[in-house]
Scaffold this active site. Structure first.
Site, PDB file in Angstrom:
ATOM      1  N   VAL A   1       3.678   1.125   2.694  1.00  0.00           N
ATOM      2  CA  VAL A   1       3.534   0.025   3.649  1.00  0.00           C
ATOM      3  C   VAL A   1       4.008  -1.268   2.993  1.00  0.00           C
ATOM      4  O   VAL A   1       3.620  -1.586   1.868  1.00  0.00           O
ATOM      5  CB  VAL A   1       2.066  -0.125   4.104  1.00  0.00           C
ATOM      6  CG1 VAL A   1       1.947  -1.237   5.145  1.00  0.00           C
ATOM      7  CG2 VAL A   1       1.544   1.186   4.673  1.00  0.00           C
TER       8      VAL A   1
ATOM      9  N   GLY B   1       0.412   5.694   0.637  1.00  0.00           N
ATOM     10  CA  GLY B   1      -0.423   6.801   1.081  1.00  0.00           C
ATOM     11  C   GLY B   1       0.295   8.114   0.938  1.00  0.00           C
ATOM     12  O   GLY B   1       1.385   8.197   0.356  1.00  0.00           O
ATOM     13  N   SER B   2      -0.320   9.175   1.473  1.00  0.00           N
ATOM     14  CA  SER B   2       0.255  10.509   1.341  1.00  0.00           C
ATOM     15  C   SER B   2       1.585  10.637   2.072  1.00  0.00           C
ATOM     16  O   SER B   2       2.464  11.371   1.641  1.00  0.00           O
ATOM     17  CB  SER B   2      -0.729  11.540   1.889  1.00  0.00           C
ATOM     18  OG  SER B   2      -1.931  11.503   1.178  1.00  0.00           O
ATOM     19  N   PHE B   3       1.725   9.896   3.189  1.00  0.00           N
ATOM     20  CA  PHE B   3       2.904  10.092   4.021  1.00  0.00           C
ATOM     21  C   PHE B   3       3.890   8.940   3.965  1.00  0.00           C
ATOM     22  O   PHE B   3       4.922   8.988   4.626  1.00  0.00           O
ATOM     23  CB  PHE B   3       2.486  10.322   5.485  1.00  0.00           C
ATOM     24  CG  PHE B   3       1.713  11.583   5.691  1.00  0.00           C
ATOM     25  CD1 PHE B   3       0.636  11.610   6.554  1.00  0.00           C
ATOM     26  CD2 PHE B   3       2.042  12.732   5.015  1.00  0.00           C
ATOM     27  CE1 PHE B   3      -0.087  12.769   6.744  1.00  0.00           C
ATOM     28  CE2 PHE B   3       1.335  13.899   5.201  1.00  0.00           C
ATOM     29  CZ  PHE B   3       0.253  13.913   6.063  1.00  0.00           C
ATOM     30  N   GLY B   4       3.606   7.907   3.213  1.00  0.00           N
ATOM     31  CA  GLY B   4       4.564   6.821   3.159  1.00  0.00           C
ATOM     32  C   GLY B   4       4.033   5.598   2.458  1.00  0.00           C
ATOM     33  O   GLY B   4       2.948   5.581   1.895  1.00  0.00           O
TER      34      GLY B   4
ATOM     35  N   LYS C   1       5.193   0.491   8.023  1.00  0.00           N
ATOM     36  CA  LYS C   1       4.861   1.765   7.379  1.00  0.00           C
ATOM     37  C   LYS C   1       6.099   2.654   7.391  1.00  0.00           C
ATOM     38  O   LYS C   1       6.521   3.134   8.436  1.00  0.00           O
ATOM     39  CB  LYS C   1       3.712   2.451   8.114  1.00  0.00           C
ATOM     40  CG  LYS C   1       3.312   3.800   7.515  1.00  0.00           C
ATOM     41  CD  LYS C   1       2.163   4.418   8.294  1.00  0.00           C
ATOM     42  CE  LYS C   1       1.756   5.758   7.729  1.00  0.00           C
ATOM     43  NZ  LYS C   1       0.625   6.351   8.496  1.00  0.00           N
TER      44      LYS C   1
ATOM     45  N   ASP D   1      -9.507  11.054   9.845  1.00  0.00           N
ATOM     46  CA  ASP D   1      -9.314  10.546   8.478  1.00  0.00           C
ATOM     47  C   ASP D   1      -9.946   9.164   8.312  1.00  0.00           C
ATOM     48  O   ASP D   1      -9.331   8.245   7.794  1.00  0.00           O
ATOM     49  CB  ASP D   1      -7.828  10.493   8.139  1.00  0.00           C
ATOM     50  CG  ASP D   1      -7.576  10.404   6.635  1.00  0.00           C
ATOM     51  OD1 ASP D   1      -8.501  10.740   5.866  1.00  0.00           O
ATOM     52  OD2 ASP D   1      -6.476  10.001   6.234  1.00  0.00           O
TER      53      ASP D   1
ATOM     54  N   GLY E   1       0.818  -1.214   0.000  1.00  0.00           N
ATOM     55  CA  GLY E   1       0.000   0.000   0.000  1.00  0.00           C
ATOM     56  C   GLY E   1       0.843   1.251   0.000  1.00  0.00           C
ATOM     57  O   GLY E   1       2.008   1.242   0.411  1.00  0.00           O
TER      58      GLY E   1
END
Length: 961
Positions: A642, A637-640, A659, A768, A635
């Site tokens: 996984v 996302g915006s910050f990193g 993560k 969120d 996966g």
């Protein structure tokens, strides 16, 4: 026209009749002059036999007619344009009225039932107004009607069935409303004279009736932006068809023969355009298209499930101007026959699996405006022949495997305003000729192998708004000529080898919203004006020589008073001759200092979890994830990102999710702190369990942060609600997420929120909540994760990121964030309730709040609310009813209990109850949303009702455990 009725006649109708005279009779062309309007008004006044309210007293030569009562003129040409208000009910008295044209006005209210009394009416045209409500049943009495056009209003409800019995209708236009229901099966036979059918942008469901082929005079068939499903019928008798528009529906079944109906259009010699994008059509790219009429100018087939290759015969369509097949599964080489399409203006074939070289024949397309070949497997170099496309405005070749240099001829096409060559293997430098691009607005050459200095000529591209040079090998200082790019909004030059000072001119870029200069070799003091005052808008990490700036950047002081290595060395040199013992002492201090300095730079202290959590090193996580390989990536996302991995914890191997924070993102570091702070003091069976963390440096000496969680074998709820159709188990996922499982997961999420809001030492707002942040274990139990935006209500600040939405500071993700957050309001538990409500609606309708159908005032909340309760079966995820039809309650309820099969009625009532909860939670005003404790109770009752058991006590204790 004849005299009007006596003075008792309604003034409302009188003014409306004036509107008919002006809008229906007076040409709009300026050629006739506004004197025509004045004379028409006076002629109308002369026919009035009585005016008891003296409405026409101002209609004289003392003032300009645009100042007369009831007259509205345009500002530019002083021509009569509109009158406003509602359609008067007295209109029904005009029994001899044949034509009613009041389109493009500001009319409001509803359509009066008395309109059914206009027995002589032939043409009814009220398009482009704000008229709403339901359509009156009396419309079926207009037996002479030929044109029925009510498009682009606010009508709701269903179409009166009696309308479809008026066989004289030639134009049927209801597009751009909120009308529901289905199209009648006998549509083509009951309206045999139909020439224009426009029902797009409504809420229609069901299939397209096969009888449509009987409307042999049909030249326009417009069905887009609805919820129509099933296969397209044959159109073999519709030989006059010119436009077929049916995009953004649910048409097609994914089967090989989905587009077989296109063969029936070969005889449609007038066919000009067909639009079938954003549906579920399967099969190969239809060979029949190459035999279509040479009049064909437009083809939309994007966002479907087509495979195979584009046939070479595509070059037969010599008048083709637009071809869109992006986001399918097409393969093979791009046909060189495209070069025969001399009139081609726009070509969108990105998001497929094309391979090989870009045909040099593209250079023959002298009228080409837009070329998008992105996200394919194209190789070779960018053909220099593209320089012949002198009208090219947008060139997008991103995310391929292109190599070689950027052709000078291509980058000097003065017509370009958008150029995206990112994510390729391009080498060499940016040619000096780029300065020719005076109209360039967007330039993206990121993630290539480009080298050298930024050419000073780039400063001539004064219209640039977005410049992305990220991930190359550019070096040197930023040229002073870039100071001319004062319209820049987004500048990303990260992950290069730029050096020198940060130019002061960046402080004066008033439109700049995002600046990323991270991971370069800049030195000196960071400016403190302009964008440099907003820590969330800039990224300077990885520049070890930078200092100063605003405190939020947490850089070292530029005038350090510390005992540096250089100063220490100077002291050693001074005292060396004096005393050997002193020298030894100083050397010991020096080595202690070096060890302390090294420790400080390599590993930062991490105190959020205390001593009870084992610390993992960067090396151990590198090994656990096989070098953070793409094979282990689960996966992003915006910050990193996984990764899946196996680590040694408590003397045993454990499968975990790692993560890794993307510290180049402006809010990643704050997200890490927020998540650590939130997770250190909470523990609940429906929250993702954090095992440990890593705060260290990688092998390059760069800062590294990661969080380690329990691995959830069933992934996220997002993957089950919207399975990737390319996955082998996509069908199984969508089918197996039955009604009870969804209800259980909803209960799990509600339990987690109840704990966060009411049972923590300090109430926590998640900020969120969305399907991708709900993870499922091996028993399909829901766990809420990702606390990167979480906030303690006692805190004064909220960790948020501009990357989460289009609005800086918005807490959460687009479509799920509470509307008050977009207006700058503080976070609250009510905000989480809004997100939970949207989550519920998405879980049981299968529709994302960000679907293309939701635009303007239509939202997922409104869509569901309008369908309650008559249309609930039409808006619910169809898989929930498919399982019931099979007659097995175990497939939709619970196989462990001996109950009779669930009926459609039972499931329908259950869905109504659940969707009502979702609607209540997602109300626009925070004060109208219930508390999570109330919702827990309602979900418990719904579940027990579905299972046929009573409501048990002890609920609060169980959910707070």
């Amino acid at each position: 026209m004849g005299p009007l009725p006596p003075p008792s006649f309604s003034p409302f109708l009188f003014m409306f009749f004036v509107l008919l005279l002006l809008v229906g009779s007076v040409p709009d062309s300026v050629h006739y002059g506004n004197e025509t309007d004045r004379l028409a008004l006076l002629a109308f006044k002369a026919e009035i036999t009585g005016d008891p309210l003296r409405v026409l007293s101002s209609w004289n030569g003392s003032v300009h007619f645009c100042q007369w009562v009831g007259v509205t003129c345009g500002r530019r040409h002083q021509r009569v344009t509109r009158l406003t208000g509602k359609i008067p009910t007295e209109l029904g008295r005009l029994s001899k009225l044949k034509r009613l044209y009041v389109g493009k006005n500001n009319l409001t209210g509803g359509m009066p039932p008395t309109i059914g009394n206009l027995s002589s009416l032939i043409n009814l045209l009220i398009t482009f107004n704000s008229i709403g409500g339901k359509l009156p049943d009396g419309l079926g009495r207009l037996t002479n009607l030929e044109i029925f056009a009510i498009g682009d209003n606010k009508f709701v409800g269903t179409i009166p069935s009696s309308l479809f019995n008026i066989s004289s209708i030639t134009v049927f236009d209801i597009g751009g409303n909120q009308i529901q229901g289905i199209l009648p099966l006998n549509l083509g036979t009951s309206l045999p004279n139909l020439e224009f059918l426009g029902v797009g942008s409504n809420l229609l469901t069901g299939s397209i009736p096969s009888s449509i082929s009987n409307a042999t005079n049909l030249y326009y068939l417009g069905l887009p932006n609805n919820n129509l499903s099933g296969k397209m019928p044959s159109l073999d008798k519709v030989c006059n068809l010119q436009w077929l528009i049916a995009g953004f529906n649910h048409l097609g079944t994914g089967e090989a023969d989905d587009l077989s109906f296109l063969s029936s259009l070969i005889n449609a010699t007038e066919l000009n355009a067909f639009e079938l994008s954003s549906n579920g059509f399967g099969g190969v790219f239809p060979e029949a298209i190459t035999n279509f009429s040479i009049r064909l100018s437009t083809i939309y087939l994007g966002d479907n499930n087509l495979y195979g290759s584009i046939p070479r015969g595509i070059g037969n369509l010599v008048n083709l101007q637009l071809l869109e097949t992006q986001n399918n599964h097409l393969t093979g080489n791009i046909p060189a026959d495209f070069g025969k399409l001399q009139d081609l203006h726009q070509l969108f074939i990105g998001g497929n699996r094309f391979y090989g070289d870009i045909p040099s024949s593209f250079g023959n397309l002298s009228l080409l405006l837009t070329l998008d070949l992105s996200e394919n497997n194209l190789q070779g170099s960018i053909p220099s022949s593209l320089s012949k496309c002198q009208m090219l405005m947008e060139l997008t070749l991103a995310k391929n495997s292109l190599s070689g240099t950027i052709p000078k001829g291509v980058i000097s096409l003065s017509s370009l305003f958008s150029l995206d060559l990112s994510h390729n293997n391009l080498t060499g430098v940016i040619p000096l000729e780029i300065g020719v691009l005076k109209n360039l607005v967007t330039l993206n050459v990121s993630e290539n192998l480009l080298v050298g200095n930024i050419p000073s000529s780039l400063g001539s591209c004064v219209k640039l708004a977005s410049l992305n040079l990220k991930g190359n090998k550019f070096w040197g200082v930023l040229p002073s000529t870039l100071s001319q790019l004062r319209g820049l909004e987004d500048l990303d030059i990260s992950i290069n080898d730029f050096s020198g000072k940060i130019p002061d001119y960046l402080e004066g870029f008033h439109f700049l919203q995002k600046l990323n200069i991270s991971f370069n070799d800049f030195d000196g003091e960071v400016p403190k004006q302009g964008i440099f005052t907003i820590a969330a808008a800039i990224s300077v990490e990885g520049n070890k020589k930078l200092c100063g700036g605003i405190p939020d950047l947490k850089l070292r002081n530029c005038q350090s008073k510390g005992f540096t290595r250089k100063k220490f060395t100077q002291v050693v040199k001074l005292v060396l001759p004096s005393s050997f013992g002193l020298v030894c002492l100083l050397l010991m201090i020096y080595f202690v200092y070096l060890r302390w300095f090294k420790k400080k730079t390599e590993v930062r202290s991490f105190s959020f979890f205390g001593h009870s959590f084992p610390m993992l090193s960067y090396r151990s996580l590198l090994k656990a994830t096989n070098g953070f390989s793409s094979a282990n990536l689960i996966g992003m996302g915006s910050f990193g990102s996984v990764y899946k991995g196996i680590v040694d914890l408590d003397q045993s191997e454990k499968l975990v999710a790692v993560k890794v924070l993307n510290l180049q993102s402006g809010g990643a570091a704050k997200s890490f702190i927020a998540e650590c702070k939130a997770l250190r003091s909470i523990r609940h069976r429906n929250l993702v369990h954090v095992l440990t963390a890593c705060s260290s440096v990688d092998y390059k000496g760069d800062e590294f942060k990661a969080l380690v969680y329990d691995f959830m074998v069933n992934g996220s709820l997002e993957e089950w609600l919207h399975p990737n159709e390319k996955e082998d188990d996509a069908h199984n996922k969508s089918q197996s997420l039955n009604l009870l499982k969804r209800l259980n997961i909803a209960f799990d999420v509600a339990s987690a929120l109840f704990y966060l809001h009411h049972h923590c030492s300090e109430p926590i707002v998640h900020c969120d909540l969305k399907p991708s942040n709900v993870l499922l274990d091996d028993e399909m139990v829901g766990h809420v994760g990702d606390f990167g935006l979480a906030r303690f209500l006692v805190d004064a600040t909220c960790i948020a990121s501009a990357n989460q939405s289009s609005s800086i500071g918005l807490r959460g993700s687009s479509g799920y964030a509470a509307p008050e957050y977009g207006m700058g309001n503080e976070v609250s538990t009510s905000g989480d309730m809004y997100s939970f409500g949207i989550l519920l609606l998405e879980m049981f309708t299968g529709k994302r709040p960000t679907d293309a159908m939701f635009e303007g005032s239509l939202t997922l909340h409104n869509f569901v609310k309008m369908a309650m309760a008559e249309q609930v079966t039409n808006i619910a995820d169809p898989t929930l009813f498919q399982q019931v039809v099979m007659g097995e309650k175990s497939s939709s309820i619970n196989s462990s209990q001996n109950q009779s099969p669930a009926s459609i009625h039972e499931v329908r009532e259950c869905l109504i109850s659940i969707l009502k909860v979702g609607i209540a939670c997602s109300e626009e005003l925070p004060r109208d949303r219930p508390d999570i404790e109330e919702i827990i109770t309602q979900l418990h009752v719904i579940k027990n009702t579905l299972l046929g058991v009573g409501v048990h006590g002890g609920m609060r204790a169980s959910i707070a455990a």
